[in-house]
Design a protein around this motif. Structure first.
Motif, PDB file in Angstrom:
ATOM      1  N   THR A 138       0.860  -1.180   0.000  1.00 21.86           N
ATOM      2  CA  THR A 138       0.000   0.000   0.000  1.00 21.86           C
ATOM      3  C   THR A 138       0.899   1.233   0.000  1.00 21.86           C
ATOM      4  OG1 THR A 138      -0.086   0.051   2.425  1.00 21.86           O
ATOM      5  CG2 THR A 138      -1.833  -1.167   1.283  1.00 21.86           C
ATOM      6  N   PRO A 139       0.416   2.360  -0.507  1.00 27.71           N
ATOM      7  CA  PRO A 139       1.252   3.571  -0.544  1.00 27.71           C
ATOM      8  C   PRO A 139       1.790   3.981   0.809  1.00 27.71           C
ATOM      9  CG  PRO A 139      -0.650   3.845  -1.964  1.00 27.71           C
ATOM     10  CD  PRO A 139      -0.868   2.565  -1.218  1.00 27.71           C
ATOM     11  N   ASP A 140       0.975   3.817   1.874  1.00 27.74           N
ATOM     12  CA  ASP A 140       1.449   4.241   3.194  1.00 27.74           C
ATOM     13  C   ASP A 140       2.454   3.270   3.805  1.00 27.74           C
ATOM     14  OD1 ASP A 140      -0.284   2.176   3.700  1.00 27.74           O
ATOM     15  OD2 ASP A 140      -1.493   3.246   5.183  1.00 27.74           O
ATOM     16  N   SER A 141       2.644   2.102   3.182  1.00 29.52           N
ATOM     17  CA  SER A 141       3.633   1.150   3.687  1.00 29.52           C
ATOM     18  C   SER A 141       5.003   1.355   3.061  1.00 29.52           C
ATOM     19  CB  SER A 141       3.172  -0.288   3.424  1.00 29.52           C
ATOM     20  OG  SER A 141       3.198  -0.597   2.038  1.00 29.52           O
ATOM     21  N   VAL A 142       5.084   2.265   2.079  1.00 30.49           N
ATOM     22  CA  VAL A 142       6.344   2.550   1.387  1.00 30.49           C
ATOM     23  C   VAL A 142       6.711   4.001   1.662  1.00 30.49           C
ATOM     24  CG1 VAL A 142       7.539   2.602  -0.828  1.00 30.49           C
ATOM     25  CG2 VAL A 142       5.740   0.905  -0.429  1.00 30.49           C
ATOM     26  N   SER A 143       7.777   4.202   2.411  1.00 27.45           N
ATOM     27  CA  SER A 143       8.099   5.565   2.842  1.00 27.45           C
ATOM     28  C   SER A 143       9.357   6.131   2.197  1.00 27.45           C
ATOM     29  CB  SER A 143       8.258   5.611   4.369  1.00 27.45           C
ATOM     30  OG  SER A 143       9.277   4.708   4.787  1.00 27.45           O
ATOM     31  N   GLY A 144      10.254   5.272   1.740  1.00 30.64           N
ATOM     32  CA  GLY A 144      11.516   5.747   1.204  1.00 30.64           C
ATOM     33  C   GLY A 144      11.482   5.980  -0.290  1.00 30.64           C
ATOM     34  N   ALA A 145      12.644   6.322  -0.828  1.00 31.82           N
ATOM     35  CA  ALA A 145      12.770   6.563  -2.263  1.00 31.82           C
ATOM     36  C   ALA A 145      12.881   5.261  -3.043  1.00 31.82           C
ATOM     37  CB  ALA A 145      13.984   7.442  -2.539  1.00 31.82           C
ATOM     38  N   HIS A 146      13.023   4.156  -2.338  1.00 27.03           N
ATOM     39  CA  HIS A 146      13.016   2.832  -2.953  1.00 27.03           C
ATOM     40  C   HIS A 146      12.439   1.865  -1.930  1.00 27.03           C
ATOM     41  CE1 HIS A 146      16.372   1.479  -0.450  1.00 27.03           C
ATOM     42  NE2 HIS A 146      16.927   2.661  -0.686  1.00 27.03           N
ATOM     43  N   ALA A 147      12.195   0.634  -2.343  1.00 23.20           N
ATOM     44  CA  ALA A 147      11.607  -0.357  -1.434  1.00 23.20           C
ATOM     45  C   ALA A 147      12.512  -1.568  -1.293  1.00 23.20           C
ATOM     46  CB  ALA A 147      10.231  -0.765  -1.942  1.00 23.20           C
ATOM     47  N   LEU A 148      13.830  -1.320  -1.282  1.00 18.55           N
ATOM     48  CA  LEU A 148      14.782  -2.422  -1.199  1.00 18.55           C
ATOM     49  C   LEU A 148      15.294  -2.648   0.223  1.00 18.55           C
ATOM     50  CD1 LEU A 148      16.853  -1.644  -4.413  1.00 18.55           C
ATOM     51  CD2 LEU A 148      14.920  -3.220  -4.157  1.00 18.55           C
ATOM     52  N   ASP A 149      14.733  -1.942   1.188  1.00 17.01           N
ATOM     53  CA  ASP A 149      15.212  -2.025   2.561  1.00 17.01           C
ATOM     54  C   ASP A 149      14.402  -2.998   3.422  1.00 17.01           C
ATOM     55  OD1 ASP A 149      12.907  -0.556   2.530  1.00 17.01           O
ATOM     56  OD2 ASP A 149      13.688   1.124   3.700  1.00 17.01           O
ATOM     57  N   VAL A 150      13.566  -3.817   2.786  1.00 20.84           N
ATOM     58  CA  VAL A 150      12.639  -4.663   3.538  1.00 20.84           C
ATOM     59  C   VAL A 150      13.367  -5.719   4.368  1.00 20.84           C
ATOM     60  CG1 VAL A 150      10.653  -4.249   2.065  1.00 20.84           C
ATOM     61  CG2 VAL A 150      12.276  -6.044   1.435  1.00 20.84           C
ATOM     62  N   LEU A 151      14.359  -6.376   3.792  1.00 23.73           N
ATOM     63  CA  LEU A 151      15.113  -7.376   4.553  1.00 23.73           C
ATOM     64  C   LEU A 151      16.003  -6.705   5.585  1.00 23.73           C
ATOM     65  CD1 LEU A 151      15.872 -10.320   5.056  1.00 23.73           C
ATOM     66  CD2 LEU A 151      17.627 -10.095   3.261  1.00 23.73           C
ATOM     67  N   ASP A 152      16.563  -5.575   5.244  1.00 20.55           N
ATOM     68  CA  ASP A 152      17.383  -4.799   6.169  1.00 20.55           C
ATOM     69  C   ASP A 152      16.599  -4.496   7.442  1.00 20.55           C
ATOM     70  OD1 ASP A 152      19.705  -3.334   6.914  1.00 20.55           O
ATOM     71  OD2 ASP A 152      18.734  -1.475   6.287  1.00 20.55           O
ATOM     72  N   GLU A 153      15.364  -4.051   7.290  1.00 25.34           N
ATOM     73  CA  GLU A 153      14.515  -3.734   8.437  1.00 25.34           C
ATOM     74  C   GLU A 153      14.196  -4.985   9.245  1.00 25.34           C
ATOM     75  OE1 GLU A 153      11.067  -1.853   6.883  1.00 25.34           O
ATOM     76  OE2 GLU A 153      12.082   0.052   6.441  1.00 25.34           O
ATOM     77  N   ALA A 154      13.917  -6.091   8.564  1.00 24.98           N
ATOM     78  CA  ALA A 154      13.562  -7.324   9.261  1.00 24.98           C
ATOM     79  C   ALA A 154      14.743  -7.883  10.057  1.00 24.98           C
ATOM     80  CB  ALA A 154      13.054  -8.363   8.265  1.00 24.98           C
ATOM     81  N   LEU A 155      15.934  -7.860   9.468  1.00 28.57           N
ATOM     82  CA  LEU A 155      17.106  -8.399  10.152  1.00 28.57           C
ATOM     83  C   LEU A 155      17.436  -7.609  11.414  1.00 28.57           C
ATOM     84  CD1 LEU A 155      19.482  -9.247   7.165  1.00 28.57           C
ATOM     85  CD2 LEU A 155      18.206 -10.847   8.612  1.00 28.57           C
ATOM     86  N   ALA A 156      17.148  -6.330  11.401  1.00 21.36           N
ATOM     87  CA  ALA A 156      17.423  -5.497  12.571  1.00 21.36           C
ATOM     88  C   ALA A 156      16.666  -5.984  13.802  1.00 21.36           C
ATOM     89  CB  ALA A 156      17.067  -4.042  12.275  1.00 21.36           C
ATOM     90  N   VAL A 157      15.588  -6.719  13.592  1.00 13.83           N
ATOM     91  CA  VAL A 157      14.765  -7.221  14.690  1.00 13.83           C
ATOM     92  C   VAL A 157      15.432  -8.397  15.401  1.00 13.83           C
ATOM     93  CG1 VAL A 157      12.529  -8.253  15.280  1.00 13.83           C
ATOM     94  CG2 VAL A 157      12.654  -6.472  13.516  1.00 13.83           C
ATOM     95  N   VAL A 158      16.210  -9.197  14.661  1.00 17.99           N
ATOM     96  CA  VAL A 158      16.678 -10.480  15.203  1.00 17.99           C
ATOM     97  C   VAL A 158      18.191 -10.667  15.248  1.00 17.99           C
ATOM     98  CG1 VAL A 158      14.565 -11.674  14.525  1.00 17.99           C
ATOM     99  CG2 VAL A 158      16.485 -11.583  12.918  1.00 17.99           C
ATOM    100  N   GLU A 159      18.955  -9.803  14.624  1.00 13.07           N
ATOM    101  CA  GLU A 159      20.353 -10.119  14.392  1.00 13.07           C
ATOM    102  C   GLU A 159      21.271  -9.939  15.594  1.00 13.07           C
ATOM    103  OE1 GLU A 159      21.858  -7.654  11.288  1.00 13.07           O
ATOM    104  OE2 GLU A 159      21.722  -5.821  12.465  1.00 13.07           O
ATOM    105  N   ASP A 160      20.793  -9.343  16.666  1.00 11.05           N
ATOM    106  CA  ASP A 160      21.662  -9.079  17.807  1.00 11.05           C
ATOM    107  C   ASP A 160      22.185 -10.350  18.472  1.00 11.05           C
ATOM    108  OD1 ASP A 160      21.440  -6.391  17.432  1.00 11.05           O
ATOM    109  OD2 ASP A 160      20.021  -6.038  19.065  1.00 11.05           O
ATOM    110  N   ASP A 161      21.529 -11.473  18.217  1.00  9.77           N
ATOM    111  CA  ASP A 161      21.959 -12.743  18.810  1.00  9.77           C
ATOM    112  C   ASP A 161      23.036 -13.445  17.988  1.00  9.77           C
ATOM    113  OD1 ASP A 161      20.190 -12.507  20.939  1.00  9.77           O
ATOM    114  OD2 ASP A 161      18.566 -13.501  19.861  1.00  9.77           O
ATOM    115  N   TYR A 162      23.500 -12.803  16.908  1.00  8.65           N
ATOM    116  CA  TYR A 162      24.392 -13.485  15.971  1.00  8.65           C
ATOM    117  C   TYR A 162      25.657 -12.679  15.699  1.00  8.65           C
ATOM    118  CZ  TYR A 162      20.061 -16.017  15.270  1.00  8.65           C
ATOM    119  OH  TYR A 162      18.917 -16.752  15.485  1.00  8.65           O
ATOM    120  N   ASP A 163      26.689 -13.415  15.267  1.00  9.31           N
ATOM    121  CA  ASP A 163      27.911 -12.776  14.786  1.00  9.31           C
ATOM    122  C   ASP A 163      27.821 -12.497  13.292  1.00  9.31           C
ATOM    123  OD1 ASP A 163      29.389 -13.047  17.313  1.00  9.31           O
ATOM    124  OD2 ASP A 163      29.370 -15.193  16.874  1.00  9.31           O
TER     125      ASP A 163
END
Length: 303
Positions: A138-163
C-alpha cells in the motif's frame, strides 16, 4: 573492512545470477565453516526455490502456512514476524524460504514503483493504482525513495543474537536479490571456472553499479569462491581471468568433490557430514578471512 553502517553484525550475501554455480552449496558450507570457528550464524534463504531450506532438512518449513518470509518482506507490519520464522539447525539458525516466495518478486517490484512515483513529481501515476496490482503493498507502507530495505529492516529485529548473517540469494537479478545485497552491503561471489562465467561476472558488476546508483550504498566484494574446479585448460584459463578481474580480492579454489553433494543431500555442511573431505580447509580459510575483513579475527574463537 569494518562492519557496515547501521548494523553491529557481519552480513554477507552469496550471489551470482548464473545457475549451476553451486551458490547454495557455497553459502551453506561458508556458514558451516563460520560455525566451526565458533561464530553464531543466522542463515537466510532468499531463494524462492528453497534449495538451501531443503538442503538443511527443512522441507516442512518450505510448505508452511502464513505468515512466512513472503509476508515479512511484503507487509510493513509483519517485519518483526521474522523472529517467529527462525528454525534451529545443528550448525546455524535458519530463516527458511517458502513456496509463497515465488510471488515476492512481483510484490517488491510494485513496492519499488510506488516508492518512485511518490518521490518523483514528474511521474503522473496514482500510487493507489499501482498498489491495486499487489497483494500486500500500500502507498502508506512505502516511505523511502526505494523499497529495497525490507530485509534490512527485518534483520534489525533479530540479528543481535548473531555474529554473522549469511544470505543465500536467488539465482537471478531482480528486486529480491537487490534486497539481499542492500541488506548485507557485502557480497561473496561463487563462480564456475568455465567460459560462460565471464558474462555472468560482467552482469554482476553491472548490477552492483546499478544498485549503488539507485540507493547510494557501497557494495563491498569480500572475495570469489571458484567452485567445482578441475584440472583442465579451461579451468586454468578461467582462474587466470578471475585473478585479473578480482585482483584486489581473495580467490578460493574449491575442487570438485562428491562428498560436497553428499553432505548437501544429507542436510548439513561438510563439517557435520560423516565423511571427511579436503575442501574443509578451503572453507575454513574463507571463514578466517571473513573474520579478518569484518574485524573479528582478534576476537576469541571458542574451543
Amino acid at each position: 573492512m569494518s562492519r557496515q553502517s547501521g548494523s553491529t553484525v557481519a552480513r554477507l550475501c552469496v550471489t551470482n545470477a548464473k545457475g549451476g554455480t553451486g551458490k547454495t552449496t557455497v553459502a551453506v558450507n561458508v556458514a558451516g565453516a563460520l560455525n566451526e570457528r565458533g561464530r553464531d550464524v543466522l542463515f537466510v534463504d532468499l531463494d524462492p526455490q528453497g534449495n538451501a531450506t531443503e538442503a538443511l532438512g527443512l522441507v516442512e518449513s518450505y510448505d508452511a502456512q502464513p505468515p512466512t518470509l513472503f509476508d515479512v518482506l511484503t507487509s510493513a507490519d509483519q517485519r518483526s514476524s521474522i523472529a517467529d520464522l527462525i528454525v534451529d539447525h545443528d550448525e546455524m539458525d535458519v530463516v527458511p524460504s517458502n513456496i509463497d516466495m515465488l510471488q515476492v518478486e512481483h510484490e517488491l517490484t510494485i513496492a519499488d514503483l510506488v516508492a518512485r512515483v511518490q518521490h518523483d513529481d514528474s511521474i503522473d501515476i496514482d500510487p493507489e493504482t499501482l498498489s491495486d496490482l499487489s497483494l500486500n503493498v500500500t502507498p502508506d507502507s512505502v516511505s523511502g525513495a526505494h523499497a529495497l530495505d525490507v530485509l534490512d529492516e527485518a534483520l534489525a529485529v533479530v540479528e543481535d543474537d548473531y555474529d554473522y548473517v549469511v544470505i543465500d540469494s536467488p539465482p537471478f537479478y531482480g528486486k529480491l536479490t537487490d534486497a539481499g545485497i542492500y541488506a548485507s552491503r557485502n557480497i561473496l561471489v561463487p563462480a564456475l571456472t568455465e567460459a560462460s562465467s565471464e558474462r555472468a561476472i560482467e552482469l554482476l558488476i553491472d548490477q552492483m553499479a546499478a544498485l549503488e546508483g539507485q540507493t547510494g550504498i557501497t557494495v563491498n566484494t569480500l572475495g570469489v569462491v571458484a567452485n567445482r574446479v578441475e584440472k583442465t585448460n579451461e579451468d586454468e584459463t578461467m582462474l587466470s581471468w578471475l585473478g585479473e578481474v578480482f585482483e584486489e580480492f581473495p580467490i578460493w579454489e574449491v575442487r570438485k568433490r562428491v562428498a560436497l553433494q553428499r553432505a548437501f543431500t544429507a542436510g548439513s555442511s561438510i563439517f557435520q557430514y560423516e565423511e571427511s573431505v579436503d575442501m574443509e580447509s578451503v572453507f575454513l580459510d574463507v571463514a578466517t578471512e571473513l573474520d579478518r575483513q569484518f574485524g573479528l579475527l582478534d576476537e576469541e574463537v571458542p574451543a
